[in-house]
Design an enzyme around this catalytic site. Structure first.
Site, mmCIF file in Angstrom:
data_model
loop_
_atom_site.group_PDB
_atom_site.id
_atom_site.type_symbol
_atom_site.label_atom_id
_atom_site.label_comp_id
_atom_site.label_asym_id
_atom_site.label_seq_id
_atom_site.Cartn_x
_atom_site.Cartn_y
_atom_site.Cartn_z
ATOM 1 N N THR A 13 0.840 -1.543 -0.178
ATOM 2 C CA THR A 13 0.001 -0.148 -0.232
ATOM 3 C C THR A 13 0.839 1.506 0.113
ATOM 4 O O THR A 13 1.976 0.902 0.130
ATOM 5 C CB THR A 13 -0.462 -0.276 1.253
ATOM 6 O OG1 THR A 13 -0.337 0.829 2.670
ATOM 7 C CG2 THR A 13 -1.687 -1.328 1.587
ATOM 8 N N GLY A 18 6.881 8.109 -2.717
ATOM 9 C CA GLY A 18 8.050 7.549 -1.619
ATOM 10 C C GLY A 18 8.521 6.418 -1.085
ATOM 11 O O GLY A 18 9.003 5.660 -2.108
ATOM 12 N N TYR A 158 0.349 11.983 14.568
ATOM 13 C CA TYR A 158 0.782 10.771 13.515
ATOM 14 C C TYR A 158 1.332 10.068 14.541
ATOM 15 O O TYR A 158 1.634 9.183 14.936
ATOM 16 C CB TYR A 158 1.485 12.158 13.489
ATOM 17 C CG TYR A 158 2.178 11.177 12.116
ATOM 18 C CD1 TYR A 158 2.389 10.389 10.973
ATOM 19 C CD2 TYR A 158 4.022 10.632 12.770
ATOM 20 C CE1 TYR A 158 3.011 10.035 10.157
ATOM 21 C CE2 TYR A 158 4.769 9.961 11.377
ATOM 22 C CZ TYR A 158 3.917 9.673 10.740
ATOM 23 O OH TYR A 158 5.427 9.393 9.724
ATOM 24 N N ALA A 160 1.010 9.418 18.337
ATOM 25 C CA ALA A 160 0.208 8.457 18.974
ATOM 26 C C ALA A 160 -0.187 6.965 17.927
ATOM 27 O O ALA A 160 -0.187 5.697 18.018
ATOM 28 C CB ALA A 160 -1.242 8.750 19.062
ATOM 29 N N LYS A 162 1.393 5.432 15.072
ATOM 30 C CA LYS A 162 2.392 5.062 14.860
ATOM 31 C C LYS A 162 2.843 4.537 15.920
ATOM 32 O O LYS A 162 3.480 3.571 15.867
ATOM 33 C CB LYS A 162 3.587 5.929 13.987
ATOM 34 C CG LYS A 162 3.613 7.094 13.172
ATOM 35 C CD LYS A 162 3.036 5.231 11.870
ATOM 36 C CE LYS A 162 3.097 5.992 10.429
ATOM 37 N NZ LYS A 162 3.205 5.119 8.857
HETATM 38 P P1 NAP Z 1 4.146 9.665 0.560
HETATM 39 O O1 NAP Z 1 5.288 9.584 -0.269
HETATM 40 O O2 NAP Z 1 3.261 11.017 0.580
HETATM 41 O O3 NAP Z 1 3.775 8.423 0.112
HETATM 42 C C1 NAP Z 1 2.182 8.040 0.750
HETATM 43 C C2 NAP Z 1 1.235 7.266 -0.324
HETATM 44 O O4 NAP Z 1 0.489 6.821 0.378
HETATM 45 C C3 NAP Z 1 0.923 8.419 -1.246
HETATM 46 O O5 NAP Z 1 0.710 7.212 -2.772
HETATM 47 C C4 NAP Z 1 -0.324 8.565 -0.541
HETATM 48 O O6 NAP Z 1 -1.669 9.177 -1.353
HETATM 49 C C5 NAP Z 1 -1.008 7.005 0.155
HETATM 50 N N1 NAP Z 1 -1.976 6.843 1.121
HETATM 51 C C6 NAP Z 1 -2.261 7.841 2.044
HETATM 52 N N2 NAP Z 1 -3.414 7.831 2.512
HETATM 53 C C7 NAP Z 1 -3.938 6.492 1.778
HETATM 54 C C8 NAP Z 1 -4.989 5.766 1.738
HETATM 55 N N3 NAP Z 1 -5.932 6.000 3.126
HETATM 56 N N4 NAP Z 1 -5.310 4.580 1.155
HETATM 57 C C9 NAP Z 1 -3.989 4.672 0.450
HETATM 58 N N5 NAP Z 1 -3.042 5.004 -0.035
HETATM 59 C C10 NAP Z 1 -2.824 6.465 0.964
HETATM 60 O O7 NAP Z 1 4.858 9.855 2.283
HETATM 61 P P2 NAP Z 1 6.376 8.070 2.215
HETATM 62 O O8 NAP Z 1 7.246 9.455 3.504
HETATM 63 O O9 NAP Z 1 6.801 7.148 1.549
HETATM 64 O O10 NAP Z 1 5.541 7.414 3.789
HETATM 65 C C11 NAP Z 1 5.135 6.218 3.539
HETATM 66 C C12 NAP Z 1 4.830 5.681 4.581
HETATM 67 O O11 NAP Z 1 6.455 5.537 5.427
HETATM 68 C C13 NAP Z 1 4.042 6.194 6.044
HETATM 69 O O12 NAP Z 1 3.377 5.663 6.263
HETATM 70 C C14 NAP Z 1 4.678 6.599 6.800
HETATM 71 O O13 NAP Z 1 4.111 7.983 7.771
HETATM 72 C C15 NAP Z 1 6.344 6.515 6.818
HETATM 73 N N6 NAP Z 1 7.490 7.425 7.494
HETATM 74 C C16 NAP Z 1 7.683 8.224 6.340
HETATM 75 C C17 NAP Z 1 8.586 8.569 6.830
HETATM 76 C C18 NAP Z 1 9.443 9.590 6.100
HETATM 77 O O14 NAP Z 1 10.539 10.450 6.192
HETATM 78 N N7 NAP Z 1 9.515 10.365 5.262
HETATM 79 C C19 NAP Z 1 9.044 8.381 7.834
HETATM 80 C C20 NAP Z 1 8.805 7.973 8.781
HETATM 81 C C21 NAP Z 1 8.096 7.142 8.266
HETATM 82 P P3 NAP Z 1 -1.968 10.870 -1.627
HETATM 83 O O15 NAP Z 1 -0.602 11.477 -2.054
HETATM 84 O O16 NAP Z 1 -3.165 11.015 -2.051
HETATM 85 O O17 NAP Z 1 -1.821 10.588 0.040
#
Ligand code: NAP
Length: 248
Positions: A13, A18, A158, A160, A162
């Protein structure tokens, strides 16, 4: 072709962007058939089309906080591969940052709904599909965050959500072991993606000063760990939380 997840069917998912997108790329490089799932269907399809051996992969719509779309995505997967995926990666996630004193109830709820409830719904639907068919050797990888361990200014919702993902995963690992399904959490630190692009430069510099390696991580550096946890190389790792932070 050799690869550590050769022949496995993997459902990811958040695959349009990212870490989720990079995970699809690394899993495909290592021989998996990948279902790229996202609420952004065009993005999910683009990810699937960009992978090696294009016809092995699928882009599907999923809204992780809506059960019907999850069920539809499972059905599409089973239709194409004749079996549910044995690798499930929960990367979909959002932020709606604000200081606690100002945070709206709607923003609190939305983050919990997508990050925590969404992870629960995906796990429940896909694990049931494996258990019902007696398919063992499953691996579920959930993405939490280092913020879920230590908290962060402006991110109470966020953090909470995570923290919840981490303990949801540990509990699932205790319940699913007997079915041959492992569950682990990855806790990324600060990674270069659209999610962190919006952080003001001043705050970015402050964050970098707390990272031993002295930079934000790249998506591939998280995706490689996810791929390892998806593979049989990690067959005795269950209920673990692995930090990928560059040392914070
Ligand atoms: P990202 O680039 O924003 O990618 C997240 C993807 O998930 C986007 O395509 C988004 O679509 C999609 N999404 C959001 N809500 C959704 C839903 N309800 N159903 C299906 N898809 C959905 O974020 P990322 O940085 O790669 O983050 C990926 C994961 O890693 C997340 O869980 C984030 O919390 C975690 N994380 C990231 C970081 C960081 O530094 N980047 C650090 C720690 C943890 P939209 O664009 O439409 O929202």
């Amino acid at each position: 072709m050799a690869g550590i997840v050769l022949g496995k069917v993997a459902f990811v998912t958040g695959a349009a962007s990212g870490i989720g997108k990079a995970t699809c790329q690394i899993l495909a490089r290592e021989g998996a058939k990948v279902i790229a799932a996202d609420r952004n269907l065009i993005g999910a399809k683009e990810t699937a089309a960009s992978l090696k051996n294009q016809n092995d992969h699928l882009g599907v719509l999923v809204n992780v906080n809506e059960k019907e779309t999850i069920q539809d995505a499972l059905e599409k997967t089973v239709e194409k591969y004749r079996e549910p995926p044995s690798v499930i990666v929960n990367c979909a996630g959002i932020t709606r940052d604000n200081f606690l004193l100002k945070l709206s109830e709607a923003d609190f709820n939305e983050v919990i709904d997508v990050n925590l409830k969404g992870t629960f719904l995906i796990i429940q639907t896909f694990a049931n599909a494996l258990v019902d068919r007696g398919i063992r050797n499953g691996s579920i990888v959930n993405i939490s965050s280092i913020v879920g361990k230590y908290g962060n200014l402006g991110q109470c919702n966020y953090a909470a959500s995570k923290a919840g993902v981490e303990l949801l995963t540990k509990t699932a690992s205790k319940e699913f072991g007997k079915f041959g399904i492992r569950c682990n959490t990855v806790l990324p630190g600060f990674i270069k993606t659209p999610m962190t692009e919006i952080i003001p430069d001043k705050v970015k510099s402050k964050v970098i000063s707390t990272i031993s390696i002295g930079r934000f991580g790249n998506v591939e550096e998280v995706a490689e760990v996810i791929c390892f946890l998806s593979s049989d190389k990690s067959s005795f790792i269950n209920g673990a939380s692995i930090e990928v932070t560059g040392g914070m």
